[in-house]
Design an enzyme around this catalytic site. Structure first.
Site, short mmCIF file in Angstrom:
data_model
loop_
_atom_site.label_atom_id
_atom_site.label_comp_id
_atom_site.label_asym_id
_atom_site.label_seq_id
_atom_site.Cartn_x
_atom_site.Cartn_y
_atom_site.Cartn_z
N THR A 50 0.83 -1.20 0.00
CA THR A 50 0.00 0.00 0.00
C THR A 50 0.87 1.26 0.00
O THR A 50 0.49 2.27 -0.60
CB THR A 50 -0.95 0.00 1.20
N TYR A 113 -12.99 -3.77 2.09
CA TYR A 113 -14.29 -3.35 1.55
C TYR A 113 -15.32 -4.47 1.56
O TYR A 113 -16.42 -4.30 2.08
CB TYR A 113 -14.16 -2.75 0.13
N TYR A 139 -1.14 -9.79 6.10
CA TYR A 139 -1.11 -8.39 6.53
C TYR A 139 -2.44 -8.05 7.19
O TYR A 139 -3.49 -8.06 6.54
CB TYR A 139 -0.84 -7.51 5.32
N ARG A 144 -7.73 0.00 8.01
CA ARG A 144 -7.91 0.27 6.58
C ARG A 144 -8.82 -0.74 5.90
O ARG A 144 -9.50 -0.40 4.94
CB ARG A 144 -6.54 0.26 5.88
N LYS A 167 2.38 -9.50 9.16
CA LYS A 167 2.64 -8.08 9.33
C LYS A 167 1.47 -7.53 10.13
O LYS A 167 0.34 -7.48 9.65
CB LYS A 167 2.75 -7.35 7.99
N ILE A 209 8.02 -4.39 8.96
CA ILE A 209 7.86 -3.89 7.59
C ILE A 209 7.58 -2.41 7.73
O ILE A 209 6.54 -2.01 8.24
CB ILE A 209 6.75 -4.64 6.84
#
Length: 296
Positions: A50, A113, A139, A144, A167, A209
């Site tokens: 991202t 989403y 991740y 988000r 992550k 990360i």
């Protein structure tokens, strides 16, 4: 499978920005940025995560950045290709291409989403792993994606041999204990937020990360070496020096501020793609002050 003392992916791993020039991918700049990362001691890279503006790169650009990263790294550091998508089929296609181009692993964010339930998350990751034999870093960033990969769910996902690391950007370093307890021996937790790196290290994370390491790869690598060696006093001192900057670059969406700092350092253009826009003058002042305090 590697053991906890020798994980497949560990240390300071940079979530690379994707540089642009007049709206196009700046390949030469990307190559130079990656070479700088390696020369300054970084332990791995994530192209087209991202932070690499994956949402606004088309497939051709996406895969070209994979190719460039593999070519430049030339096995000197692992390349963990950003392959995440909320479309499982697209995620598989990205992973297939990452493997074809020679990446060492793939990073997959939880489907955003769509917001699947925990069973859907498990099915998504199992489908990717069954389709492509490549090490996968899960991740988790619920702020988000709108969904949280719970420790029990992570444990189910990690039963697959290809799932090797997490992550973690869920905001709670203490949950590392639960994540390790749920997963097989050899599983690795990586911090996903620079301002939490010290806390994650204390709970047994094997690296991070990082976004900040685009700017300060030497310091990011040094920090991870210190905590690996158990020198937490020196790690705390280094973290205190860089903390104000690693927070300031998230004054606005992280990669926007990060690219602006890198432009100030002469490393790349500050150019981003819509709907991201250049940072405000107020943010520039905050970040400039933080840069000075961090020694830049």
């Amino acid at each position: 499978m590697t053991n906890l003392d020798s994980p497949l992916f560990s240390g300071a791993i940079t979530a690379l920005v994707t540089p642009f020039k007049n709206g196009k991918l700046d390949e030469k700049c990307f190559q130079d940025l990656l070479e700088r990362q390696i020369n300054l001691g970084i332990n791995g890279v994530v192209p087209v995560g991202t932070t690499g503006e994956s949402a606004t790169l088309n497939d051709k650009e996406h895969w070209r950045v994979f190719e460039l990263a593999v070519e430049v790294s030339n096995k000197r550091v692992p390349v963990i290709a950003g392959c995440g998508s909320n479309d499982t089929i697209a995620a598989i296609e990205h992973t297939e291409m990452a493997k074809k181009l020679g990446a060492d692993g793939a990073l997959h964010v939880a489907p955003y989403y769509n917001k699947p339930n925990q069973r859907g998350i498990i099915a998504h990751f199992n489908a990717i792993c069954d389709a492509v034999d490549l090490p996968i870093v899960v991740y988790n960033i619920p702020g988000r994606t709108g969904i949280d990969i719970l420790p029990a769910t992570l444990g189910e996902i990690a039963k697959h041999k290809n799932i090797v690391a997490l992550k973690d950007s869920a905001g709670d370093p203490s949950r590392t204990v639960l994540n390790y307890a749920a997963c097989k021996e050899g599983f690795t937790v990586l911090s996903g937020d620079d301002n939490h790196n010290l806390g994650f290290a204390a709970y047994g994370a094997k690296g991070a990360i990082s976004v900040l390491s685009n700017i300060m790869p030497k310091e990011a690598a040094e920090f991870q070496t210190l905590v690996k060696n158990g020198n937490f006093a020196a790690a705390r001192a280094l973290n205190a020096k860089i903390d104000i900057l690693q927070r300031a670059i998230f004054t606005e969406p992280g990669l926007v501020c990060t690219k602006w700092v890198m432009a100030e350092m002469g490393l790349c253009s500050p150019e981003v793609r819509l709907p991201l826009v250049e940072i405000s003058d107020e943010s520039k002042k905050i970040i400039k002050d933080a840069m000075i305090k961090a020694g830049l």
